[in-house]
Scaffold this motif. Structure first.
Motif, mmCIF file in Angstrom:
data_model
loop_
_atom_site.group_PDB
_atom_site.id
_atom_site.type_symbol
_atom_site.label_atom_id
_atom_site.label_comp_id
_atom_site.label_asym_id
_atom_site.label_seq_id
_atom_site.Cartn_x
_atom_site.Cartn_y
_atom_site.Cartn_z
ATOM 1 N N GLY A 161 -0.359 11.178 -3.236
ATOM 2 C CA GLY A 161 -0.455 11.501 -4.653
ATOM 3 C C GLY A 161 -0.126 10.361 -5.587
ATOM 4 O O GLY A 161 -0.722 10.237 -6.659
ATOM 5 N N PHE A 162 0.824 9.524 -5.196
ATOM 6 C CA PHE A 162 1.259 8.446 -6.080
ATOM 7 C C PHE A 162 0.725 7.076 -5.661
ATOM 8 O O PHE A 162 1.175 6.058 -6.183
ATOM 9 N N ALA A 163 -0.214 7.052 -4.734
ATOM 10 C CA ALA A 163 -0.802 5.767 -4.334
ATOM 11 C C ALA A 163 -1.399 5.071 -5.546
ATOM 12 O O ALA A 163 -2.103 5.683 -6.345
ATOM 13 N N GLY A 164 -1.113 3.776 -5.655
ATOM 14 C CA GLY A 164 -1.597 3.025 -6.804
ATOM 15 C C GLY A 164 -2.812 2.171 -6.517
ATOM 16 O O GLY A 164 -3.260 1.412 -7.379
ATOM 17 N N SER A 165 -3.361 2.296 -5.315
ATOM 18 C CA SER A 165 -4.580 1.562 -4.975
ATOM 19 C C SER A 165 -5.359 2.369 -3.946
ATOM 20 O O SER A 165 -4.792 3.236 -3.261
ATOM 21 N N GLN A 166 -6.638 2.080 -3.812
ATOM 22 C CA GLN A 166 -7.467 2.788 -2.841
ATOM 23 C C GLN A 166 -6.978 2.542 -1.423
ATOM 24 O O GLN A 166 -6.927 3.458 -0.600
ATOM 25 N N ARG A 167 -6.597 1.303 -1.146
ATOM 26 C CA ARG A 167 -6.123 0.964 0.199
ATOM 27 C C ARG A 167 -4.862 1.760 0.549
ATOM 28 O O ARG A 167 -4.742 2.329 1.627
ATOM 29 N N ALA A 168 -3.918 1.799 -0.407
ATOM 30 C CA ALA A 168 -2.674 2.533 -0.159
ATOM 31 C C ALA A 168 -2.956 4.020 0.044
ATOM 32 O O ALA A 168 -2.362 4.663 0.912
ATOM 33 N N TYR A 169 -3.861 4.562 -0.765
ATOM 34 C CA TYR A 169 -4.212 5.978 -0.628
ATOM 35 C C TYR A 169 -4.875 6.252 0.718
ATOM 36 O O TYR A 169 -4.526 7.209 1.412
#
Length: 345
Positions: A184-192
């Motif tokens: 939910g709080f991922a700040g980038s596509q990679r992190a998500y």
């Protein structure tokens, strides 16, 4: 990002990191840390919306500690300062006299600058916070407060299972309880993408584990089940859409959905769940994720009361113990806030 305050966090390199620097004090039977177990001395401050606080509410109920430890309820939303007692007359906790949980933290640590989180144990005589270490808090309710457990209280942290339980609970915590927040709080596509993959790898593991046994540790309910349940109860109403954890809904995972309903229909679990408060918290407080702060009407929660068929796996939910009685009148979730309940607060 706006802090959830049911465990504050921050984003670095696009990845959500939970701030786990909680107050480490413990309330123990021998009082060695300065906080002795004592009936009536402490107040457990929670919010029904928060999954971490929900664990403490369930464990307190299952063990029958309502008379020994009073409970204060914060409302479902908060500002950047802290949770507030806006559900109480005059907006003040009737026992502590505080308007904000922050006051209990500042009473003990005037320069406290970390997240003001629930659950928190507060010392009633001094109105000061004792601890907000939710991971240790519930284990201590099981192991340190035994002198005040109800007759028939279950053993939620059996000694013979602890090594395996600790491993299971650690994986559930990092990959599922916290995994939905990483999505939910991922700040980038990679992190998500990475968070999403980790979450669903763990949910697939749990689906397989629960296909052949009724509870996470086998035949009876343990703390491991409490810790998983509070995330599952929030999955379809919040995490699936709001946190983009949307490969499948909980209702599309046969073992996990049956398991979740089994627990929900067990005294001490479903009677602590307030769906409108849960939705109001996430969709209003996380304004960076949901800028309109519009709260979705669905999903229909009446399906939580449908037959689950898990009895066929055998087992005894409370082991050698018995179910808890009904919750105290002033701690009951409003009837229209449960499964199939109508509207928002």
């Amino acid at each position: 990002m706006s802090e959830d305050n049911s465990g504050s966090g921050y984003v670095t390199s696009g990845e959500f990191q939970r701030d786990t620097a909680y107050i480490p004090d413990r309330i123990t039977a021998d009082g060695s840390g300065g906080w002795p177990v004592e009936a009536g001395r402490y107040r457990l401050v929670v919010a029904r919306a928060c999954p971490w606080a929900n664990r403490a509410v369930i464990v307190r109920r299952l063990l029958g500690l309502e008379d020994a430890i009073s409970m204060g309820l914060c409302g479902p939303t908060h500002d950047e300062r802290s949770w507030t007692f806006d559900l109480d007359p005059g907006g003040r906790d009737p026992v502590l006299g505080h308007e904000r949980l922050q006051q209990a933290f500042l009473a003990r640590f005037p320069d406290y600058d970390r997240g003001i989180t629930v659950p928190a144990m507060v010392d009633v005589p001094t109105k000061q916070v004792v601890t907000n270490d939710f991971l240790q808090m519930t284990l201590d309710l099981s192991t340190e407060w035994t002198g005040f457990h109800r007759d028939g209280a279950p053993d939620l942290y059996p000694e013979k299972l602890r090594d395996e339980m600790d491993e299971v609970m650690q994986r559930v915590y990092t990959e599922v309880n916290n995994g939905v927040y990483r999505c939910g709080f991922a700040g980038s596509q990679r992190a998500y993408d990475e968070a999403y993959e980790r979450l669903w790898t763990a949910l697939d593991w749990l689906e397989e584990r629960l296909a052949g046994q009724r509870y996470l540790m086998g035949e009876s309910i343990t703390e491991a089940d409490v810790r998983l349940f509070t995330t599952l109860a929030r999955f379809d109403p919040v995490y699936h859409g709001h946190f983009k954890a949307n490969r499948q809904k909980l209702t599309e995972l046969p073992a996990l959905w049956g398991y979740a309903r089994d627990l929900f229909q067990t005294p001490g679990f479903g009677d602590t769940i307030d769906f409108p408060q849960i939705k109001e918290h996430y969709y209003v407080v996380h304004a960076d994720i949901n800028p309109t702060q519009v709260i979705p009407v669905g999903p229909d929660t009446a399906n939580w009361l449908t037959p689950h068929g898990r009895e066929e796996l055998g087992g005894r939910p409370f082991g050698d113990g018995t179910p808890p009685g009904p919750p105290p009148e002033d701690e009951r979730v409003p009837a229209d806030h449960g499964p199939g309940g109508l509207g928002h607060r």
